[in-house]
Design a protein around this motif. Structure first.
Motif, PDB file in Angstrom:
ATOM      1  N   LEU A  46       0.838  -1.202   0.000  1.00  0.00           N
ATOM      2  CA  LEU A  46       0.000   0.000   0.000  1.00  0.00           C
ATOM      3  C   LEU A  46       0.873   1.252   0.000  1.00  0.00           C
ATOM      4  O   LEU A  46       0.618   2.217  -0.731  1.00  0.00           O
ATOM      5  CB  LEU A  46      -0.930  -0.026   1.217  1.00  0.00           C
ATOM      6  CG  LEU A  46      -2.197   0.829   1.192  1.00  0.00           C
ATOM      7  CD1 LEU A  46      -3.161   0.386   2.282  1.00  0.00           C
ATOM      8  CD2 LEU A  46      -1.910   2.313   1.354  1.00  0.00           C
ATOM      9  N   SER A  47       1.941   1.228   0.803  1.00  0.00           N
ATOM     10  CA  SER A  47       2.885   2.348   0.832  1.00  0.00           C
ATOM     11  C   SER A  47       3.555   2.519  -0.526  1.00  0.00           C
ATOM     12  O   SER A  47       3.746   3.652  -1.000  1.00  0.00           O
ATOM     13  CB  SER A  47       3.955   2.124   1.895  1.00  0.00           C
ATOM     14  OG  SER A  47       3.397   2.017   3.172  1.00  0.00           O
ATOM     15  N   CYS A 168      -6.531  -5.257   5.561  1.00  0.00           N
ATOM     16  CA  CYS A 168      -5.358  -4.686   4.873  1.00  0.00           C
ATOM     17  C   CYS A 168      -5.456  -4.893   3.367  1.00  0.00           C
ATOM     18  O   CYS A 168      -5.180  -3.975   2.576  1.00  0.00           O
ATOM     19  CB  CYS A 168      -4.073  -5.310   5.407  1.00  0.00           C
ATOM     20  SG  CYS A 168      -3.754  -4.979   7.160  1.00  0.00           S
ATOM     21  N   LEU A 169      -5.862  -6.094   2.959  1.00  0.00           N
ATOM     22  CA  LEU A 169      -5.981  -6.385   1.524  1.00  0.00           C
ATOM     23  C   LEU A 169      -7.086  -5.543   0.895  1.00  0.00           C
ATOM     24  O   LEU A 169      -6.932  -5.037  -0.224  1.00  0.00           O
ATOM     25  CB  LEU A 169      -6.262  -7.880   1.312  1.00  0.00           C
ATOM     26  CG  LEU A 169      -6.369  -8.351  -0.142  1.00  0.00           C
ATOM     27  CD1 LEU A 169      -5.073  -8.059  -0.900  1.00  0.00           C
ATOM     28  CD2 LEU A 169      -6.700  -9.837  -0.207  1.00  0.00           C
ATOM     29  N   GLY A 170      -8.198  -5.378   1.624  1.00  0.00           N
ATOM     30  CA  GLY A 170      -9.286  -4.543   1.126  1.00  0.00           C
ATOM     31  C   GLY A 170      -8.835  -3.101   0.936  1.00  0.00           C
ATOM     32  O   GLY A 170      -9.174  -2.460  -0.071  1.00  0.00           O
ATOM     33  N   CYS A 171      -8.060  -2.593   1.895  1.00  0.00           N
ATOM     34  CA  CYS A 171      -7.515  -1.231   1.774  1.00  0.00           C
ATOM     35  C   CYS A 171      -6.592  -1.123   0.572  1.00  0.00           C
ATOM     36  O   CYS A 171      -6.645  -0.148  -0.189  1.00  0.00           O
ATOM     37  CB  CYS A 171      -6.767  -0.840   3.047  1.00  0.00           C
ATOM     38  SG  CYS A 171      -7.823  -0.518   4.483  1.00  0.00           S
ATOM     39  N   LEU A 172      -5.736  -2.142   0.379  1.00  0.00           N
ATOM     40  CA  LEU A 172      -4.799  -2.127  -0.747  1.00  0.00           C
ATOM     41  C   LEU A 172      -5.546  -2.094  -2.079  1.00  0.00           C
ATOM     42  O   LEU A 172      -5.245  -1.265  -2.953  1.00  0.00           O
ATOM     43  CB  LEU A 172      -3.887  -3.354  -0.687  1.00  0.00           C
ATOM     44  CG  LEU A 172      -2.970  -3.571  -1.908  1.00  0.00           C
ATOM     45  CD1 LEU A 172      -2.014  -2.395  -2.090  1.00  0.00           C
ATOM     46  CD2 LEU A 172      -2.207  -4.883  -1.778  1.00  0.00           C
ATOM     47  N   LEU A 173      -6.517  -2.984  -2.240  1.00  0.00           N
ATOM     48  CA  LEU A 173      -7.250  -3.048  -3.505  1.00  0.00           C
ATOM     49  C   LEU A 173      -8.065  -1.776  -3.736  1.00  0.00           C
ATOM     50  O   LEU A 173      -8.163  -1.291  -4.873  1.00  0.00           O
ATOM     51  CB  LEU A 173      -8.163  -4.283  -3.519  1.00  0.00           C
ATOM     52  CG  LEU A 173      -7.436  -5.634  -3.457  1.00  0.00           C
ATOM     53  CD1 LEU A 173      -8.433  -6.780  -3.465  1.00  0.00           C
ATOM     54  CD2 LEU A 173      -6.448  -5.782  -4.608  1.00  0.00           C
ATOM     55  N   ALA A 174      -8.616  -1.224  -2.656  1.00  0.00           N
ATOM     56  CA  ALA A 174      -9.372   0.029  -2.775  1.00  0.00           C
ATOM     57  C   ALA A 174      -8.455   1.171  -3.218  1.00  0.00           C
ATOM     58  O   ALA A 174      -8.841   2.001  -4.054  1.00  0.00           O
ATOM     59  CB  ALA A 174     -10.045   0.369  -1.450  1.00  0.00           C
TER      60      ALA A 174
END
Length: 315
Positions: A46-47, A168-174
């Motif tokens: 994400l970063s 975390c994965l949901g945040c990344l994909l979003a």
């Protein structure tokens, strides 16, 4: 061109499918460590995606991006220590403070170009590092332990490994979708135009500093979110997370996967951190192997992994 895009899209879809199904594999195999490892990978990816927004699409080589990781992490840790355990409040503060810091850095650094821009972003990151090291109330050099993870009122339990991983994965994909929307919007097209030829874009009436500053602040906010997740993952935050070497790692992830590509930073993060983990298990001198290996990939894999896929397809 179409086939190239198809190959890259298929590969990206396989990576996403692997990340989605990882907890299933972890549960069936009883391998808890792999879920812990990939939770960290997803957070740092994400970063890397946020850094790619300014570096790959905006042409701004920031060497202080890890500062937002630390700011987001310390926002969670300090609020938790002061008795504010609400995840909504912690994450909102992490994003807001990261945005404010990015606004200050951007407003000053965007007055310069080239190596001067890189050095100013590096200087601000090191300043944040030394400020955090001097916070005796919050651990100083030793860091700050987060004794209780962020509370979202029963909506999600961050103490549950699988739930936290999917958060975390949901945040990344979003964020990947958000970046896709940004770079394909009028704002994103102007930003890419500024990267290619800033003088020409200014000549036809686009205020370059405003566009770049807005991009810089958005990237800082996204990385601040990543820092808040990282603090919850490790239950600990220290000044080391802001050090310039961490910014260097993020840059390597972006370049390795493919700078200026949507899924490149995600792929680069997975490859870089998995290699780091595997080699560190084999030898204590893993960095001596990792360095030349990454150098070869960068030298002969123009455009990163996603770029190599495109060339193999054309061949």
């Amino acid at each position: 061109m179409k086939s190239q895009l198809n190959v890259q899209n298929v590969f990206a879809a396989l990576v996403v499918a692997g990340l989605v199904l990882l907890p299933v594999y972890s549960n069936l195999s009883g391998n808890i460590f792999i879920l812990t490892l990939f939770t960290r990978i997803v957070i740092l990816a994400l970063s890397a995606v946020s850094l790619n927004l300014i570096m790959g699409y905006g042409g701004m080589m920031s060497f202080g991006h890890a500062a937002y990781l630390g700011i987001g992490g310390y926002a969670v840790g300090i609020l938790a220590q002061e008795g504010i355990g609400s995840g909504w409040a912690q994450f909102a503060v992490a994003i807001a403070v990261s945005a404010l810091y990015a606004l200050v850095i951007g407003a000053l650094s965007l007055r310069t170009r080239g190596v001067y821009f890189i050095m100013i972003t590096l200087a601000f990151a090191q300043m944040a590092y030394y400020v955090a090291s001097g916070l005796a109330r919050y651990g100083g050099d030793d860091g700050l332990t987060v004794y209780k993870r962020s509370d979202f009122g029963g909506l999600i339990n961050l103490g549950n490994r699988v739930q936290f991983y999917y958060l975390c994965l949901g945040c990344l994909l979003a964020i990947v979708v958000l970046v896709w929307r940004i770079v394909n919007s009028r704002f994103g097209l102007v930003l890419q135009g500024l990267r290619s030829n800033e003088q020409r874009m200014q000549a036809i009436g686009f205020p370059s500093k405003r566009y770049k500053l807005a991009c810089f602040v958005i990237a800082g906010m996204l990385c601040g979110l990543s820092g808040a997740l990282l603090a919850n993952n490790t239950d600990f935050v220290s000044p080391a997370v802001m050090y310039w070497t961490r910014s260097g790692d993020l840059m390597v992830m972006v370049i390795l996967g493919g700078m200026g590509t949507l899924m490149g930073p995600v792929v680069g993060s997975v490859v870089f951190l998995v290699l780091e983990e595997v080699l560190s298990q084999l030898t204590e001198y893993w960095a001596l192997i990792m360095g030349p290996l990454l150098l070869l990939i960068v030298l002969f894999g123009r455009g990163g992994i996603m770029g190599m896929l495109g060339r193999l397809n054309r061949g």
